[in-house]
Design an enzyme around this catalytic site. Sequence first.
Site, mmCIF file in Angstrom:
data_model
loop_
_atom_site.group_PDB
_atom_site.id
_atom_site.type_symbol
_atom_site.label_atom_id
_atom_site.label_comp_id
_atom_site.label_asym_id
_atom_site.label_seq_id
_atom_site.Cartn_x
_atom_site.Cartn_y
_atom_site.Cartn_z
ATOM 1 C CE1 TYR A 148 -3.039 -3.005 0.148
ATOM 2 C CE2 TYR A 148 -3.972 -2.123 2.154
ATOM 3 C CZ TYR A 148 -3.982 -3.053 1.152
ATOM 4 O OH TYR A 148 -4.953 -4.031 1.134
ATOM 5 C CE LYS A 198 1.215 -17.676 -0.951
ATOM 6 N NZ LYS A 198 0.382 -18.879 -0.846
ATOM 7 C CG ASP A 230 -2.176 -19.843 1.189
ATOM 8 O OD1 ASP A 230 -1.390 -19.669 2.143
ATOM 9 O OD2 ASP A 230 -1.853 -20.485 0.174
ATOM 10 C CG ASP A 254 -7.215 -3.977 3.889
ATOM 11 O OD1 ASP A 254 -8.206 -3.814 4.610
ATOM 12 O OD2 ASP A 254 -7.083 -3.415 2.774
ATOM 13 C CG ASP A 258 -12.873 -6.348 5.656
ATOM 14 O OD1 ASP A 258 -12.430 -5.540 6.503
ATOM 15 O OD2 ASP A 258 -13.604 -5.990 4.712
#
Length: 371
Positions: A148, A198, A230, A254, A258
């Site tokens: 970001y 990851k 994942d 992020d 959620d």
Amino acid sequence: MTSNSFKIAILDGDGIGPEIMKQAVRVFDVLKKHRDLDFELISAKFGASAYFETGKAFPDETKEICDSVDAILKGPVGLSHEESQKIPVNEQPERGAILPLRARYNTYANFRPIYLSKNMAHFSPLKPEIIRDGIDILLIRELVGGLYFGAKDRGVNAQGLRYVKESLEYDETQISQILHVAFQQAEKRKKVLHNIHKSNVLISSVLWNEVLDEVRNDYPGVEVKHLLVDAAATALCLNPGQFDVMVMENMFGDILSDQGGGILGSLGLMPSACIGPDKAYYEPSHGSAPDIAGKNIANPYSMIGSVAMLLDMSLKLQAEADAVWRSMRSVFEAGYSTADLSPKDSGVEILSTEDFGDKVMTKLDEILSTP
Ligand code: NAD
């Protein structure tokens, strides 16, 4: 700042922002009534509404106000996809307001509690045998690095094709500072830290894990568990009880936070704290929910919870913060719901945004009246 007098910037934001903020700031009035505390609330423009009024999503006047206060309370910003197209790309609320706010105060540590008490477990879409005694996870997200905040480039290449390039950038200081925060929280809680990464694909995760192996030497009492992002997404649904403190880089956080809202039953149950070295701001984890804006049905728990986090983390008013949490949860535990958490035909009484605020403030008043 004297010990009982505080200045707080209030950034209403867009969509449901003003509605849920209206309920959240009532907490300050109830506290003033019962405690020797003074709060000066200073409203400032921020987000899409600020852009339409001033031409800037984060106007200079708002920056000055934020610079001058003890803490910042921010509502969600943003518009629907279609409405966003009316704003130039660089002034759209994330790029024009949120990211600059985070960068200005280097709010690198994002605390996102994913919490559902046993008595609220029926709100979760997960089966009771998965929820068991409720959910209690602290997700810690790095907030000012990674994809970001990395360099961006867009253009047309030698073959005449449009291309885009965005970089995921971290240096070791950025990684170690967020890991220290996470280890410290794990030490205070169950002494287990899930490190989400990851490293099988991204070399940014390889560096992240190298730094983790150095930082963990300072926290010998904390057990580290590694999980690929994942797999973590699946594990959050199938066995959330295995998690206590989770730490991860910006974009992973992020997305997984959620999902945290999803396993609770709604993003409306997701407050957050964004902490920098000298300044912090507090906001719901969710967006401006344009689909329900102006209907008086948004769940203000996330915004009122953000006030509780502000009281606790910036103003060091832990007992008062605890009273706010207890007040909110008691409303749900008494059998009420908000529209996001229960279908209309569920038989439970569904409260409007204002009615939920009324009940929380009545309960808070009662708790603070008790010596
Ligand atoms: P969203 O988080 O606004 O909404 C997703 C879903 O959750 C919607 O169905 C919404 O009605 C529901 N929801 C969210 N908060 C709720 C609440 N308090 N009570 C009841 N229901 C609630 O996500 P989106 O629709 O993808 O984004 C809308 C806008 O918000 C976009 O412009 C996006 O860029 C922006 N956004 C801002 C922030 C922020 O201010 N930090 C964060 C995320 C998204």
